[in-house]
Design a protein around this motif. Structure first.
Motif, PDB file in Angstrom:
ATOM      1  N   GLN A  76      -0.076   5.514  12.917  1.00 54.08           N
ATOM      2  CA  GLN A  76       1.293   5.230  12.483  1.00 54.08           C
ATOM      3  C   GLN A  76       1.311   4.496  11.139  1.00 54.08           C
ATOM      4  OE1 GLN A  76       2.939   3.069  15.784  1.00 54.08           O
ATOM      5  NE2 GLN A  76       2.709   4.792  17.195  1.00 54.08           N
ATOM      6  N   ILE A  77       0.403   3.550  10.962  1.00 49.09           N
ATOM      7  CA  ILE A  77       0.314   2.831   9.685  1.00 49.09           C
ATOM      8  C   ILE A  77      -0.052   3.802   8.573  1.00 49.09           C
ATOM      9  CG2 ILE A  77      -0.962   1.065   8.399  1.00 49.09           C
ATOM     10  CD1 ILE A  77      -1.374  -0.337  11.181  1.00 49.09           C
ATOM     11  N   ALA A 122       6.505  -2.426   9.290  1.00 49.34           N
ATOM     12  CA  ALA A 122       6.845  -2.500  10.712  1.00 49.34           C
ATOM     13  C   ALA A 122       5.676  -2.032  11.574  1.00 49.34           C
ATOM     14  CB  ALA A 122       8.085  -1.658  11.003  1.00 49.34           C
ATOM     15  N   ALA A 123       4.988  -0.968  11.143  1.00 49.45           N
ATOM     16  CA  ALA A 123       3.864  -0.438  11.920  1.00 49.45           C
ATOM     17  C   ALA A 123       2.708  -1.433  11.951  1.00 49.45           C
ATOM     18  CB  ALA A 123       3.402   0.895  11.333  1.00 49.45           C
ATOM     19  N   GLN A 160       6.526   4.978   2.603  1.00 49.45           N
ATOM     20  CA  GLN A 160       7.622   4.312   3.304  1.00 49.45           C
ATOM     21  C   GLN A 160       7.238   2.856   3.569  1.00 49.45           C
ATOM     22  OE1 GLN A 160       7.844   6.984   6.698  1.00 49.45           O
ATOM     23  NE2 GLN A 160       9.596   8.065   5.805  1.00 49.45           N
ATOM     24  N   PRO A 161       7.481   1.954   2.626  1.00 51.31           N
ATOM     25  CA  PRO A 161       7.030   0.570   2.783  1.00 51.31           C
ATOM     26  C   PRO A 161       7.650  -0.166   3.962  1.00 51.31           C
ATOM     27  CG  PRO A 161       8.435   0.822   0.839  1.00 51.31           C
ATOM     28  CD  PRO A 161       8.106   2.192   1.314  1.00 51.31           C
ATOM     29  N   ALA A 209       0.838  -1.202   0.000  1.00 45.95           N
ATOM     30  CA  ALA A 209       0.000   0.000   0.000  1.00 45.95           C
ATOM     31  C   ALA A 209       0.873   1.252   0.000  1.00 45.95           C
ATOM     32  CB  ALA A 209      -0.923  -0.008   1.210  1.00 45.95           C
ATOM     33  N   ALA A 210       1.976   1.233   0.770  1.00 42.17           N
ATOM     34  CA  ALA A 210       2.873   2.387   0.807  1.00 42.17           C
ATOM     35  C   ALA A 210       3.543   2.619  -0.541  1.00 42.17           C
ATOM     36  CB  ALA A 210       3.931   2.190   1.901  1.00 42.17           C
ATOM     37  N   GLU A 211       3.793   1.547  -1.276  1.00 38.47           N
ATOM     38  CA  GLU A 211       4.444   1.666  -2.583  1.00 38.47           C
ATOM     39  C   GLU A 211       3.474   2.099  -3.674  1.00 38.47           C
ATOM     40  OE1 GLU A 211       6.082  -2.162  -3.324  1.00 38.47           O
ATOM     41  OE2 GLU A 211       7.693  -1.972  -1.854  1.00 38.47           O
TER      42      GLU A 211
END
Length: 263
Positions: A225-226, A240-241, A234-235, A136-138
């Motif tokens: 945080q997620i 990690a979150a 920031q994948p 999702a971050a990417e």
């Protein structure tokens, strides 16, 4: 097929409560009210007393018949939607889904007989959702990011007014899965069904209200945080979150399991 007036024939036949063929007796504690209401409505659907296209009774009718709060009704409808038994239309109501459109592989709540079962589901979630957050971050686009942030805000608002925020929690994870751009991730939620958010089906008297409130406050921060890591593309941080979030949930239920053994 829709009639001339719009909607299915079943939807056109009734008024606000539409389905007159069922009458639910009031639910009584100490049963899990949401899980019991889900069980009863699902039984009506599977027995054919509620047919595809039929509208479920209104929130007010279900509250009156079952003797439960609006929150319980909304959580139950959310769980039925997760199981593929109903569909919802904003401002209109919930309708029985076509069986052909229902997910064929789901974890049945009846399979979840213990906290150990819940822990196994959370382990499965850690494996899948950690990667989903990274993807999702990417890949998230502005619309996907807006959905995640809206879901996180809705969760915060629900917690602040004292709700269990099950529906809002479910929507947050759905939004993260949708942001992967991979259609198989949202379909994984159909497999988990209502067990994605175990507190709607497992509410043991092993944790007092203050502890639950503190837990939901932590979940709110973990969601933030997620969402922040996904927004910042920031994948590594997003994975990690998400892992921290689900690991905290696993540890909570592990503590409950140990407490149950000690009783």
């Amino acid at each position: 097929m829709a009639g001339k007036g719009g909607g299915t024939p079943a939807q056109q036949r009734g008024g606000p409560d539409l389905v007159q063929g069922i009458e639910l007796a009031p639910l009584s504690p100490p049963a899990n009210l949401t899980a019991e209401l889900v069980r009863r409505l699902a039984a009506e659907i599977r027995a054919g007393r509620l047919n595809p296209g039929d509208r479920l009774p209104t929130e007010q009718a279900l509250m009156r018949q079952a003797g439960v709060s609006r929150t319980v009704v909304r959580e139950a409808v959310s769980a039925l939607r997760a199981e593929g038994l109903v569909t919802t239309r904003q401002g209109v109501g919930a309708f029985v889904a076509d069986p052909a459109a229902r997910g064929q592989m789901r974890i049945d709540p009846a399979e979840m007989q213990s906290l150990a079962d819940v822990l196994q589901v959370i382990e499965l979630r850690i494996a899948i959702e950690t990667e989903a957050a990274g993807l999702a971050a990417e890949r998230r686009d502005p619309a996907a990011l807006a959905r995640i942030e809206t879901a996180a805000d809705a969760f915060t608002q629900a917690v602040e007014v004292g709700e269990t925020a099950v529906a809002q929690d479910l929507e947050f994870h759905r939004a993260v899965f949708a942001a992967t751009g991979n259609s198989f991730f949202p379909r994984f939620l159909e497999f988990l069904g209502p067990m994605l958010i175990p507190r709607q089906t497992v509410r043991p008297a092993l944790e007092d209200g203050a502890a639950r409130t503190a837990y939901l406050s932590r979940v709110r921060e973990e969601h933030a945080q997620i969402a922040a890591a996904i927004a910042a593309s920031q994948p590594v941080q997003a994975r990690a979150a998400m892992r921290r979030h689900l690991t905290a949930s696993r540890d909570r239920y592990a503590r409950m399991a140990r407490a149950a053994k000690d009783q």
